[in-house]
Design an enzyme around this catalytic site. Structure first.
Site, PDB file in Angstrom:
ATOM      1  N   GLY A   1       2.523   2.185  10.821  1.00  0.00           N
ATOM      2  CA  GLY A   1       3.520   3.248  10.683  1.00  0.00           C
ATOM      3  C   GLY A   1       4.246   3.593  11.969  1.00  0.00           C
ATOM      4  O   GLY A   1       4.930   4.623  12.043  1.00  0.00           O
TER       5      GLY A   1
ATOM      6  N   SER B   1       3.388  -2.159  10.354  1.00  0.00           N
ATOM      7  CA  SER B   1       4.832  -2.252  10.620  1.00  0.00           C
ATOM      8  C   SER B   1       5.472  -3.569  10.201  1.00  0.00           C
ATOM      9  O   SER B   1       6.430  -4.022  10.833  1.00  0.00           O
ATOM     10  CB  SER B   1       5.126  -1.940  12.093  1.00  0.00           C
TER      11      SER B   1
ATOM     12  N   LYS C   1       0.042   4.246  -0.236  1.00  0.00           N
ATOM     13  CA  LYS C   1      -0.622   5.423   0.359  1.00  0.00           C
ATOM     14  C   LYS C   1      -0.419   6.635  -0.567  1.00  0.00           C
ATOM     15  O   LYS C   1      -0.340   6.458  -1.777  1.00  0.00           O
ATOM     16  CB  LYS C   1      -0.113   5.665   1.784  1.00  0.00           C
TER      17      LYS C   1
ATOM     18  N   GLU D   1      -6.928   4.609   7.893  1.00  0.00           N
ATOM     19  CA  GLU D   1      -6.759   6.029   7.531  1.00  0.00           C
ATOM     20  C   GLU D   1      -8.004   6.566   6.821  1.00  0.00           C
ATOM     21  O   GLU D   1      -8.315   7.754   6.921  1.00  0.00           O
ATOM     22  CB  GLU D   1      -5.487   6.200   6.679  1.00  0.00           C
TER      23      GLU D   1
ATOM     24  N   HIS E   1      -9.459   0.981   4.969  1.00  0.00           N
ATOM     25  CA  HIS E   1      -8.200   1.178   5.698  1.00  0.00           C
ATOM     26  C   HIS E   1      -8.462   2.145   6.863  1.00  0.00           C
ATOM     27  O   HIS E   1      -9.279   3.063   6.740  1.00  0.00           O
ATOM     28  CB  HIS E   1      -7.148   1.757   4.752  1.00  0.00           C
TER      29      HIS E   1
ATOM     30  N   GLU F   1      -5.291  -5.009  10.737  1.00  0.00           N
ATOM     31  CA  GLU F   1      -4.279  -3.980  10.947  1.00  0.00           C
ATOM     32  C   GLU F   1      -4.578  -3.217  12.234  1.00  0.00           C
ATOM     33  O   GLU F   1      -5.425  -2.314  12.234  1.00  0.00           O
ATOM     34  CB  GLU F   1      -4.281  -2.985   9.775  1.00  0.00           C
TER      35      GLU F   1
ATOM     36  N   ASN G   1       0.864  -1.176   0.000  1.00  0.00           N
ATOM     37  CA  ASN G   1       0.000   0.000   0.000  1.00  0.00           C
ATOM     38  C   ASN G   1       0.904   1.231   0.000  1.00  0.00           C
ATOM     39  O   ASN G   1       1.511   1.556   1.017  1.00  0.00           O
ATOM     40  CB  ASN G   1      -0.874  -0.044   1.265  1.00  0.00           C
TER      41      ASN G   1
HETATM   42  P1  PGA Z   1       2.883   0.271   7.624  1.00  0.00           P
HETATM   43  O1  PGA Z   1       1.398   0.487   7.043  1.00  0.00           O
HETATM   44  O2  PGA Z   1       3.389  -1.033   7.035  1.00  0.00           O
HETATM   45  O3  PGA Z   1       3.661   1.461   7.134  1.00  0.00           O
HETATM   46  O4  PGA Z   1       2.753   0.199   9.105  1.00  0.00           O
HETATM   47  C1  PGA Z   1       0.517  -0.585   6.862  1.00  0.00           C
HETATM   48  C2  PGA Z   1      -0.783  -0.101   6.290  1.00  0.00           C
HETATM   49  O5  PGA Z   1      -1.231   0.998   6.664  1.00  0.00           O
HETATM   50  O6  PGA Z   1      -1.401  -0.775   5.446  1.00  0.00           O
END
Ligand code: PGA
Length: 245
Positions: free
Chosen positions: A168, A207, A10, A94, A92, A162, A8
Site C-alpha cells: 500500500g 504495490s 481487504k 495486516e 497476511h 510481501e 485481495n
Molecule cells: P497492495 O497490497 O497491492 O495494495 O500494496 C498488497 C497486499 O496487501 O496483499
C-alpha cells in the site's frame, strides 16, 4: 508454471462492488493464468455465484484456526468453503501485525484450511528495519519454517512474498531483491517438500500495478502476484492478469 494472480480486496466492497467481478469476467475469459478474487467474508457467497462458470475462483482473506466452536464473531474455513471459496489468504502482514498472529497460528489455520479443502496462500515478508539490517532472507526463512504445516504440498499451498514496507505504499523492492528472496523461498520449499517444492507457486505482493506487473512477473521464481489496491477495479486488475498471460 501457470501463474496465479490473486486480488485481495481487504475491508473494501459492498454488494455494488460485485459489478467488478462481472466486468472482470468480460475481459479475462481467455487469460492463460489462474485468477482468484478474495472479497470480504460478506461477499464470498454472492461473488461465488457471480463467478460461477468463469475462470475466476473466489477466496477468503482469513479463517479461524478451528473448524467450528465457541469463537464469537469468527469465521471458519469450512464456512467459507461451504459458500464457494476455494482459496484463503493466511498470515497476511495486516493479520500478523493487527491481530498478533504468530507463525504457529498461521500454521494451524493452514491445516484447518486444508481440512476444508481450501488452497492456502501463505504470506511472509520483512519489515523495512529488518531489510535495512540485512535480515530479510533470515526473517522470511523463519516465517516459512513456522507457517507451513505438515501435509502442505504444491496442490494446497502457494506462498506470497510481501515486504511489509511495500504494501500500500507504492514502493517496491528492486527486481534483483525480489529475485533473491524468491530464490531463497524456492530453496527452502525444496528442502521442506523435496521435488514438489519446485511446483509451489511463489507470488510477489506489495504495490503491484499494471505499470510494474509485467517486469515483476518476468523475474525468476515469480509465479504470480497478490494484489491489493489495484485489484479493486476490474479494469486495473485485468491489466495485471493480462500481463501474466
Ligand atoms: P497492495 O497490497 O497491492 O495494495 O500494496 C498488497 C497486499 O496487501 O496483499
Amino acid at each position: 508454471m501457470r501463474k496465479l494472480i490473486a486480488g485481495n480486496w481487504k475491508m473494501n466492497g459492498l454488494a455494488s462492488s460485485l459489478a467488478e467481478i462481472e466486468a472482470l469476467k468480460g475481459t479475462t475469459g481467455t487469460a492463460a493464468c489462474d485468477i482468484v478474487v478474495c472479497p470480504p467474508f460478506t461477499l464470498i457467497e454472492k461473488a461465488s455465484v457471480r463467478s460461477n462458470g468463469s475462470n475466476i475462483a473466489i477466496g477468503a482473506q482469513d479463517c479461524h484456526a478451528h473448524i467450528s466452536g465457541a469463537y464469537t464473531g469468527d469465521v471458519s474455513a469450512e464456512m467459507v468453503a461451504d459458500v464457494g471459496a476455494r482459496f484463503v489468504i493466511i498470515g497476511h502482514s495486516e493479520r500478523r501485525v493487527l491481530h498478533l498472529e504468530t507463525d504457529t497460528t498461521v500454521a494451524s489455520k493452514v491445516t484447518t484450511a486444508h481440512k476444508a479443502g481450501l488452497t492456502a496462500i501463505i504470506c511472509v515478508g520483512e519489515t523495512r528495519s529488518e531489510r535495512d539490517e540485512g535480515r530479510a532472507v533470515e526473517i522470511i526463512d523463519g516465517q516459512l519454517r513456522g507457517s507451513i504445516p505438515a501435509g502442505a504440498s504444491s496442490s494446497n499451498i502457494a506462498i506470497a512474498y510481501e515486504p511489509v514496507w511495500a504494501i500500500g505504499t507504492g514502493l517496491i523492492p528492486t527486481l534483483e531483491q525480489i529475485e533473491e528472496i524468491h530464490a531463497s523461498i524456492r530453496r527452502m520449499l525444496e528442502e521442506r517438500l523435496g521435488e514438489d517444492g519446485r511446483e509451489v507457486r511463489i507470488l510477489y505482493g506489495g504495490s503491484v500495478k499494471a505499470s510494474n506487473a509485467a517486469d515483476i512477473l518476468r523475474v525468476a521464481n515469480v509465479n504470480g502476484a497478490l494484489v491489493g489496491g489495484a485489484s479493486l477495479k476490474a479494469a486495473d486488475f485485468a491489466e495485471i492478469i493480462l500481463a501474466a498471460s
